[in-house]
Scaffold this motif. Structure first.
Motif, PDB file in Angstrom:
ATOM      1  N   ILE A 192       0.818  -1.215   0.000  1.00  0.00           N
ATOM      2  CA  ILE A 192       0.000   0.000   0.000  1.00  0.00           C
ATOM      3  C   ILE A 192       0.852   1.264   0.000  1.00  0.00           C
ATOM      4  CG2 ILE A 192      -1.957  -1.144   1.107  1.00  0.00           C
ATOM      5  CD1 ILE A 192      -1.096   0.143   3.739  1.00  0.00           C
ATOM      6  N   GLY A 193       2.153   1.112  -0.177  1.00  0.00           N
ATOM      7  CA  GLY A 193       3.020   2.281  -0.272  1.00  0.00           C
ATOM      8  C   GLY A 193       2.883   3.204   0.919  1.00  0.00           C
ATOM      9  N   PHE A 194       2.754   4.492   0.641  1.00  0.00           N
ATOM     10  CA  PHE A 194       2.563   5.490   1.696  1.00  0.00           C
ATOM     11  C   PHE A 194       1.087   5.717   1.977  1.00  0.00           C
ATOM     12  CE2 PHE A 194       6.639   7.239  -0.302  1.00  0.00           C
ATOM     13  CZ  PHE A 194       7.431   6.433   0.506  1.00  0.00           C
ATOM     14  N   GLY A 195       0.258   4.789   1.501  1.00  0.00           N
ATOM     15  CA  GLY A 195      -1.174   4.866   1.748  1.00  0.00           C
ATOM     16  C   GLY A 195      -1.987   4.720   0.474  1.00  0.00           C
ATOM     17  N   VAL A 196      -3.141   4.055   0.598  1.00  0.00           N
ATOM     18  CA  VAL A 196      -4.092   3.900  -0.500  1.00  0.00           C
ATOM     19  C   VAL A 196      -5.478   4.176   0.056  1.00  0.00           C
ATOM     20  CG1 VAL A 196      -2.685   2.219  -1.754  1.00  0.00           C
ATOM     21  CG2 VAL A 196      -4.368   1.412  -0.076  1.00  0.00           C
ATOM     22  N   PRO A 197      -6.462   4.454  -0.810  1.00  0.00           N
ATOM     23  CA  PRO A 197      -7.809   4.757  -0.309  1.00  0.00           C
ATOM     24  C   PRO A 197      -8.398   3.592   0.494  1.00  0.00           C
ATOM     25  CG  PRO A 197      -7.598   5.358  -2.628  1.00  0.00           C
ATOM     26  CD  PRO A 197      -6.364   4.591  -2.275  1.00  0.00           C
ATOM     27  N   GLU A 233       8.205   3.693  -3.145  1.00  0.00           N
ATOM     28  CA  GLU A 233       6.832   3.433  -2.699  1.00  0.00           C
ATOM     29  C   GLU A 233       6.289   2.266  -3.513  1.00  0.00           C
ATOM     30  OE1 GLU A 233       2.580   5.726  -1.948  1.00  0.00           O
ATOM     31  OE2 GLU A 233       4.128   6.726  -3.125  1.00  0.00           O
ATOM     32  N   PHE A 234       6.027   1.138  -2.864  1.00  0.00           N
ATOM     33  CA  PHE A 234       5.553  -0.050  -3.557  1.00  0.00           C
ATOM     34  C   PHE A 234       4.044  -0.181  -3.384  1.00  0.00           C
ATOM     35  CE2 PHE A 234      10.015  -1.045  -2.524  1.00  0.00           C
ATOM     36  CZ  PHE A 234      10.480  -1.308  -3.811  1.00  0.00           C
ATOM     37  N   VAL A 235       3.349  -0.248  -4.505  1.00  0.00           N
ATOM     38  CA  VAL A 235       1.889  -0.270  -4.483  1.00  0.00           C
ATOM     39  C   VAL A 235       1.377  -1.340  -5.442  1.00  0.00           C
ATOM     40  CG1 VAL A 235      -0.222   1.070  -4.870  1.00  0.00           C
ATOM     41  CG2 VAL A 235       1.827   2.209  -3.995  1.00  0.00           C
ATOM     42  N   ASP A 236       0.376  -2.078  -4.989  1.00  0.00           N
ATOM     43  CA  ASP A 236      -0.330  -3.028  -5.847  1.00  0.00           C
ATOM     44  C   ASP A 236      -1.649  -2.390  -6.266  1.00  0.00           C
ATOM     45  OD1 ASP A 236      -1.625  -5.124  -7.098  1.00  0.00           O
ATOM     46  OD2 ASP A 236      -1.017  -6.616  -5.616  1.00  0.00           O
ATOM     47  N   SER A 237      -1.892  -2.338  -7.567  1.00  0.00           N
ATOM     48  CA  SER A 237      -3.081  -1.658  -8.077  1.00  0.00           C
ATOM     49  C   SER A 237      -4.380  -2.402  -7.795  1.00  0.00           C
ATOM     50  CB  SER A 237      -2.939  -1.408  -9.585  1.00  0.00           C
ATOM     51  OG  SER A 237      -1.951  -0.428  -9.823  1.00  0.00           O
ATOM     52  N   VAL A 238      -4.330  -3.530  -7.074  1.00  0.00           N
ATOM     53  CA  VAL A 238      -5.584  -4.162  -6.646  1.00  0.00           C
ATOM     54  C   VAL A 238      -6.386  -3.219  -5.757  1.00  0.00           C
ATOM     55  CG1 VAL A 238      -4.805  -6.558  -6.797  1.00  0.00           C
ATOM     56  CG2 VAL A 238      -4.432  -5.283  -4.687  1.00  0.00           C
ATOM     57  N   HIS A 239      -5.730  -2.230  -5.169  1.00  0.00           N
ATOM     58  CA  HIS A 239      -6.431  -1.268  -4.317  1.00  0.00           C
ATOM     59  C   HIS A 239      -7.114  -0.169  -5.139  1.00  0.00           C
ATOM     60  CE1 HIS A 239      -4.576  -3.145  -0.847  1.00  0.00           C
ATOM     61  NE2 HIS A 239      -3.399  -3.033  -1.427  1.00  0.00           N
ATOM     62  N   PHE A 240      -6.884  -0.179  -6.453  1.00  0.00           N
ATOM     63  CA  PHE A 240      -7.456   0.848  -7.324  1.00  0.00           C
ATOM     64  C   PHE A 240      -8.260   0.270  -8.482  1.00  0.00           C
ATOM     65  CE2 PHE A 240      -3.773   2.705  -5.294  1.00  0.00           C
ATOM     66  CZ  PHE A 240      -4.191   3.977  -4.948  1.00  0.00           C
ATOM     67  N   ASN A 279       2.184  -2.819 -21.129  1.00  0.00           N
ATOM     68  CA  ASN A 279       3.301  -2.003 -20.642  1.00  0.00           C
ATOM     69  C   ASN A 279       2.855  -0.683 -20.013  1.00  0.00           C
ATOM     70  OD1 ASN A 279       5.528  -3.668 -21.372  1.00  0.00           O
ATOM     71  ND2 ASN A 279       5.261  -3.075 -23.524  1.00  0.00           N
ATOM     72  N   ALA A 280       1.544  -0.470 -19.905  1.00  0.00           N
ATOM     73  CA  ALA A 280       1.028   0.850 -19.539  1.00  0.00           C
ATOM     74  C   ALA A 280       0.930   1.065 -18.032  1.00  0.00           C
ATOM     75  CB  ALA A 280      -0.353   1.053 -20.171  1.00  0.00           C
ATOM     76  N   PHE A 281       0.859   2.334 -17.638  1.00  0.00           N
ATOM     77  CA  PHE A 281       0.543   2.709 -16.262  1.00  0.00           C
ATOM     78  C   PHE A 281      -0.891   2.290 -15.943  1.00  0.00           C
ATOM     79  CE2 PHE A 281       3.429   6.753 -15.807  1.00  0.00           C
ATOM     80  CZ  PHE A 281       4.543   5.936 -15.754  1.00  0.00           C
ATOM     81  N   GLN A 282      -1.158   1.996 -14.660  1.00  0.00           N
ATOM     82  CA  GLN A 282      -2.536   1.892 -14.187  1.00  0.00           C
ATOM     83  C   GLN A 282      -2.937   3.313 -13.786  1.00  0.00           C
ATOM     84  OE1 GLN A 282      -4.788   2.171 -11.566  1.00  0.00           O
ATOM     85  NE2 GLN A 282      -6.293   1.116 -12.843  1.00  0.00           N
ATOM     86  N   VAL A 283      -3.843   3.905 -14.542  1.00  0.00           N
ATOM     87  CA  VAL A 283      -4.116   5.340 -14.444  1.00  0.00           C
ATOM     88  C   VAL A 283      -4.629   5.745 -13.069  1.00  0.00           C
ATOM     89  CG1 VAL A 283      -5.602   7.182 -15.315  1.00  0.00           C
ATOM     90  CG2 VAL A 283      -4.443   5.653 -16.917  1.00  0.00           C
ATOM     91  N   ASP A 284      -5.527   4.960 -12.479  1.00  0.00           N
ATOM     92  CA  ASP A 284      -6.105   5.346 -11.187  1.00  0.00           C
ATOM     93  C   ASP A 284      -5.034   5.397 -10.095  1.00  0.00           C
ATOM     94  OD1 ASP A 284      -9.263   5.194 -11.658  1.00  0.00           O
ATOM     95  OD2 ASP A 284      -8.312   3.557 -12.737  1.00  0.00           O
TER      96      ASP A 284
END
Length: 419
Positions: free
Chosen positions: A77-82, A129-136, A272-277
């Protein structure tokens, strides 16, 4: 590992005693699949297919059993996710890291050992900051980000996108078997399965009378997780379409059709794209700072994930210098720029290696400087799926990270000297 002793011994003898566990597993599995493709139900009796539903199947190299390197905190969740409680964090950036400009670097989280410590060392000792986009979103996407953006008062894009498979495709509930417990997709990749896979699954299920046996379930679940298949009918699964991947990644519908892009190029571009959210959540702190527009230097632009994120946040794109070597990706970004009636200036360049100090100084003179530098250099030589040239940051493609650093450092020096 869940494999018979004779298979494990054979793999070690063939691959060598210094081979990683991940490579040994791939060696054994490849041999098993040679038989499975002929008769998918003839799995070895001791083969255990056990994957976490949010695991990036091909990013497990140099990781623990959950697919996450030991130095990365879980959940990611890095430095925080919603909507995920976390203590309020304060971070003190090294003096050399403080902008202007802001900068933001992205790459795969589960890279080779030592990669992220090197990236952090070059980018002014900033903690990744490591984040998994499952939170978005409804799909996993484990990524690392090194940036000097503020981390307080972030907010998510609205409306909140579907966060589960069932929210994204409500009609699949009718056909979803109770023994498929997936609620999230795995990481969306540059390649997708072929129709033969879905036919083999259908044939295997139709040979069963009622609820399939455990071996059949294991086989089907393995293929569904590997290829991100969804249920579309009785005993029928389907591959994701490019527009469905666009939705999961936060892009507008048909974003990758711009410029007449063919189907396979769309899959590759999206993989190869960013996860926009996710990116927009990090960028949200910039909106109040740039009410009159932002000047963006977009390195390795891809299909314009950073540009789309800023646009969706309502940050005017005053000037964008996009550097992208792929003609397909350049067409996609250019098409989006025109379709969204952007009023700013789009300057398109091809190669980061040709973006030297003289060119940067000229651009800074013409545009008045850069507010944000974004980039995600190629991960080809970092990912566990690359069995041929997993050479880390010294690899042919991933070495371009050093050009990202060179450009950021050069821009900072030029802008400081002009103050």
């Amino acid at each position: 590992m869940g494999f018979p002793i004779d298979e494990a011994s054979s793999a070690i003898n063939a691959s060598g005693p210094d081979t990683s566990i991940t490579e040994l597993m791939d060696f054994i599995y490849a041999g098993q699949m040679a038989t499975t493709f002929e008769n998918p139900l003839q799995e070895p009796p001791h083969m255990i297919l056990n994957y976490d539903e949010d695991e990036d199947y091909y990013e497990r190299a140099f990781s623990d059993e959950d697919g996450v390197p030991s130095h990365i905190s879980k959940p990611m969740i890095g430095f925080g996710v919603p909507n995920v409680p976390r203590p309020i964090l304060q971070r003190n950036l090294p003096t050399a890291a403080i902008g202007p400009p802001y900068f933001y670097f992205e790459n795969i989280a589960c890279a080779l050992k030592g990669v992220w410590s090197t990236i952090s060392r070059f980018l002014y000792e900033i903690e990744p900051e490591f984040v998994d986009s499952v939170h978005f979103s409804a799909a996993a996407r484990k990524r690392g980000y090194v940036h000097n953006l503020p981390i307080q008062n972030r907010y998510p894009l609205m409306p909140i996108p579907p966060l589960t498979i069932q929210e994204a495709w409500p009609l699949t509930k009718t056909w979803w078997p109770t023994w498929d417990k997936r609620t999230k997709l795995n990481c969306l990749r540059t390649c997708v399965g072929c129709p033969k896979i879905t036919k083999r699954i259908r044939d295997a299920l139709e040979r069963c009378d009622g609820v399939p046996d455990l071996h059949t379930q294991n086989y089907v679940l393995h293929e569904c997780k590997k290829w991100n298949l969804v249920w579309v009918g009785k005993n029928r699964v389907a591959l994701l379409e490019p527009d469905e991947m666009e939705m999961i990644l936060g892009y507008p519908e048909n974003h990758t059709r711009g410029g007449g892009t063919n189907r396979m190029d769309r899959y590759k571009a999206l993989g190869n794209a960013f996860q926009v959210d996710t990116v927009a959540y990090h960028f949200s702190v910039l909106k109040s700072n740039f009410p009159n527009g932002i000047t963006l230097l977009s390195l390795f632009s891809g299909i314009g994930g950073a540009e789309v994120a800023l646009h969706r946040l309502g940050v005017p794109l005053k000037n964008v210098v996009s550097v992208e070597i792929s003609p397909v990706n350049r067409k996609i970004l250019h098409s989006w720029w025109e379709q969204t009636n952007q009023s700013g200036n789009l300057i398109e360049l091809e190669d980061v290696q040709e973006l030297g100090a003289d060119k940067l100084e000229h651009l800074i003179h013409v545009l008045g400087g850069f507010d944000l530098i974004v980039g995600g250099s190629p991960c080809n030589n970092l990912t566990g799926s690359n069995r041929l040239s997993r050479d880390g940051l010294g690899g042919t493609h991933s070495i371009l990270f050093y050009d990202y650093f060179r450009i950021v450092d050069t821009v900072k020096c030029i802008m400081v000297n002009k103050q």
